[in-house]
Design a protein around this motif. Structure first.
Motif, PDB file in Angstrom:
ATOM      1  N   ASP A 127      -2.831  27.671  12.676  1.00  0.00           N
ATOM      2  CA  ASP A 127      -3.906  27.498  11.693  1.00  0.00           C
ATOM      3  C   ASP A 127      -5.200  27.350  12.466  1.00  0.00           C
ATOM      4  O   ASP A 127      -5.213  27.507  13.695  1.00  0.00           O
ATOM      5  CB  ASP A 127      -3.611  26.267  10.821  1.00  0.00           C
ATOM      6  N   ARG A 128      -6.251  27.018  11.775  1.00  0.00           N
ATOM      7  CA  ARG A 128      -7.528  26.774  12.446  1.00  0.00           C
ATOM      8  C   ARG A 128      -7.950  25.326  12.266  1.00  0.00           C
ATOM      9  O   ARG A 128      -7.746  24.739  11.203  1.00  0.00           O
ATOM     10  CB  ARG A 128      -8.614  27.712  11.916  1.00  0.00           C
ATOM     11  N   LEU A 129      -8.529  24.778  13.314  1.00  0.00           N
ATOM     12  CA  LEU A 129      -9.105  23.441  13.226  1.00  0.00           C
ATOM     13  C   LEU A 129     -10.362  23.507  12.350  1.00  0.00           C
ATOM     14  O   LEU A 129     -10.913  24.590  12.120  1.00  0.00           O
ATOM     15  CB  LEU A 129      -9.473  22.938  14.621  1.00  0.00           C
ATOM     16  N   PRO A 130     -10.835  22.375  11.844  1.00  0.00           N
ATOM     17  CA  PRO A 130     -12.077  22.379  11.056  1.00  0.00           C
ATOM     18  C   PRO A 130     -13.251  22.999  11.816  1.00  0.00           C
ATOM     19  O   PRO A 130     -14.185  23.533  11.206  1.00  0.00           O
ATOM     20  CB  PRO A 130     -12.324  20.893  10.777  1.00  0.00           C
ATOM     21  N   THR A 131     -13.187  22.966  13.142  1.00  0.00           N
ATOM     22  CA  THR A 131     -14.247  23.547  13.963  1.00  0.00           C
ATOM     23  C   THR A 131     -14.054  25.044  14.198  1.00  0.00           C
ATOM     24  O   THR A 131     -14.888  25.688  14.839  1.00  0.00           O
ATOM     25  CB  THR A 131     -14.313  22.817  15.321  1.00  0.00           C
ATOM     26  N   GLY A 132     -12.929  25.607  13.715  1.00  0.00           N
ATOM     27  CA  GLY A 132     -12.731  27.051  13.765  1.00  0.00           C
ATOM     28  C   GLY A 132     -11.758  27.579  14.789  1.00  0.00           C
ATOM     29  O   GLY A 132     -11.331  28.727  14.702  1.00  0.00           O
ATOM     30  N   GLU A 133     -11.393  26.763  15.771  1.00  0.00           N
ATOM     31  CA  GLU A 133     -10.506  27.264  16.815  1.00  0.00           C
ATOM     32  C   GLU A 133      -9.063  27.395  16.311  1.00  0.00           C
ATOM     33  O   GLU A 133      -8.594  26.550  15.550  1.00  0.00           O
ATOM     34  CB  GLU A 133     -10.505  26.327  18.038  1.00  0.00           C
ATOM     35  N   PRO A 134      -8.344  28.436  16.728  1.00  0.00           N
ATOM     36  CA  PRO A 134      -6.933  28.554  16.366  1.00  0.00           C
ATOM     37  C   PRO A 134      -6.112  27.522  17.136  1.00  0.00           C
ATOM     38  O   PRO A 134      -6.373  27.271  18.314  1.00  0.00           O
ATOM     39  CB  PRO A 134      -6.578  29.981  16.807  1.00  0.00           C
ATOM     40  N   LEU A 136      -1.880  25.719  17.399  1.00  0.00           N
ATOM     41  CA  LEU A 136      -0.477  25.877  17.054  1.00  0.00           C
ATOM     42  C   LEU A 136       0.005  24.680  16.246  1.00  0.00           C
ATOM     43  O   LEU A 136      -0.154  23.529  16.669  1.00  0.00           O
ATOM     44  CB  LEU A 136       0.360  26.027  18.326  1.00  0.00           C
ATOM     45  N   LEU A 137       0.589  24.954  15.099  1.00  0.00           N
ATOM     46  CA  LEU A 137       1.127  23.889  14.254  1.00  0.00           C
ATOM     47  C   LEU A 137       2.350  23.251  14.921  1.00  0.00           C
ATOM     48  O   LEU A 137       3.030  23.883  15.731  1.00  0.00           O
ATOM     49  CB  LEU A 137       1.519  24.458  12.886  1.00  0.00           C
ATOM     50  N   ASN A 138       2.599  22.015  14.573  1.00  0.00           N
ATOM     51  CA  ASN A 138       3.766  21.277  15.069  1.00  0.00           C
ATOM     52  C   ASN A 138       3.756  21.055  16.576  1.00  0.00           C
ATOM     53  O   ASN A 138       4.800  20.830  17.181  1.00  0.00           O
ATOM     54  CB  ASN A 138       5.073  21.980  14.667  1.00  0.00           C
ATOM     55  N   THR A 139       2.575  21.146  17.186  1.00  0.00           N
ATOM     56  CA  THR A 139       2.441  20.800  18.603  1.00  0.00           C
ATOM     57  C   THR A 139       2.048  19.337  18.706  1.00  0.00           C
ATOM     58  O   THR A 139       1.058  18.910  18.101  1.00  0.00           O
ATOM     59  CB  THR A 139       1.379  21.679  19.286  1.00  0.00           C
ATOM     60  N   GLN A 140       2.836  18.571  19.444  1.00  0.00           N
ATOM     61  CA  GLN A 140       2.623  17.127  19.475  1.00  0.00           C
ATOM     62  C   GLN A 140       1.480  16.696  20.397  1.00  0.00           C
ATOM     63  O   GLN A 140       0.945  15.602  20.258  1.00  0.00           O
ATOM     64  CB  GLN A 140       3.925  16.439  19.898  1.00  0.00           C
ATOM     65  N   VAL A 141       1.119  17.570  21.345  1.00  0.00           N
ATOM     66  CA  VAL A 141       0.006  17.245  22.248  1.00  0.00           C
ATOM     67  C   VAL A 141      -0.915  18.459  22.343  1.00  0.00           C
ATOM     68  O   VAL A 141      -0.486  19.544  22.750  1.00  0.00           O
ATOM     69  CB  VAL A 141       0.511  16.875  23.658  1.00  0.00           C
ATOM     70  N   TRP A 142      -2.165  18.291  21.930  1.00  0.00           N
ATOM     71  CA  TRP A 142      -3.143  19.348  22.115  1.00  0.00           C
ATOM     72  C   TRP A 142      -4.523  18.753  22.364  1.00  0.00           C
ATOM     73  O   TRP A 142      -4.794  17.613  22.000  1.00  0.00           O
ATOM     74  CB  TRP A 142      -3.181  20.333  20.931  1.00  0.00           C
ATOM     75  N   MET A 143      -5.382  19.539  23.007  1.00  0.00           N
ATOM     76  CA  MET A 143      -6.727  19.094  23.367  1.00  0.00           C
ATOM     77  C   MET A 143      -7.714  20.230  23.125  1.00  0.00           C
ATOM     78  O   MET A 143      -7.427  21.381  23.466  1.00  0.00           O
ATOM     79  CB  MET A 143      -6.783  18.712  24.851  1.00  0.00           C
ATOM     80  N   ARG A 144      -8.842  19.909  22.536  1.00  0.00           N
ATOM     81  CA  ARG A 144      -9.912  20.894  22.351  1.00  0.00           C
ATOM     82  C   ARG A 144     -11.014  20.592  23.352  1.00  0.00           C
ATOM     83  O   ARG A 144     -11.422  19.428  23.519  1.00  0.00           O
ATOM     84  CB  ARG A 144     -10.460  20.835  20.917  1.00  0.00           C
TER      85      ARG A 144
END
Length: 198
Positions: A127-134, A136-144
């Protein structure tokens, strides 16, 4: 005292030793590169997927070269391969999303490591974050984060990414996905090595 005299004096205090069996012979640059491949092939690394959208659609790739650099400001380092078709798009994007994968996401790791496919065809996986970046759903660790500096090395790019947003699940049962010797692995309690007795 002349340079020659200084060298002679140093040689008498520190005599040059003959190369024995403990010293490997000099190697060519080709051998050095080959040994580097062999060395890192057996050096395990966590698996990550990097996604971004430079403005003309999402791009992404699988990487095993993500590392923490500092906490103030929160910054990580990432190596972008010269051979990846996604590298130009990631470099051109305002922000990127770095996902640290668990063993349950092996299919994602393989997908983003495969060339010539539409990695974003299955819209149920991202999906996309509110800021627009794609992302991955169901990922427990992510960083923008935002790329704040780069070093170019023969087409490849070493990038510094300042993290501006992060998500880390409290799930204690998360098992990291690891890549080593051209195969995928998982860490578990049984893989823990006991510390040596002091």
């Amino acid at each position: 005292m002349t340079n020659v005299a200084i060298e002679n004096q140093a040689s008498s205090r520190f005599p040059r030793q003959e190369r024995g069996s403990d010293f490997p012979p000099a190697t060519s640059l080709a051998s050095v590169a080959d040994n580097l491949k062999k060395s890192f092939r057996t050096h395990p690394a966590g698996v990550a997927v990097i996604t971004a959208d430079p403005g003309d659609g999402p791009v992404g790739l699988t990487a095993t070269s993500v590392s923490s650099v500092c906490m103030d400001p929160p910054t990580i380092a990432l190596s972008l391969s010269a051979f990846s078709s996604s590298t130009p798009g990631i470099r051109a994007a305002d922000h990127v999303v770095v996902h640290l994968l668990s063993k349950d996401q092996l299919d994602i790791a393989q997908l983003f490591a495969t060339s010539g496919v539409n990695r974003f065809a299955d819209t149920s996986k991202w999906d996309r974050l509110p800021t627009g970046e794609p992302y991955l759903l169901n990922t427990q660790v992510w960083m923008r984060g935002k790329i704040t500096g780069t070093i170019e090395i023969n087409g490849s790019t070493l990038a510094a990414i300042e993290i501006v947003e992060s998500h880390c699940s409290d799930n204690q049962e998360r098992v990291p996905l690891v890549y080593c010797n051209r195969s995928w692995h998982q860490l578990s309690e049984t893989s823990t090595v006991k510390e040596a007795e002091k």
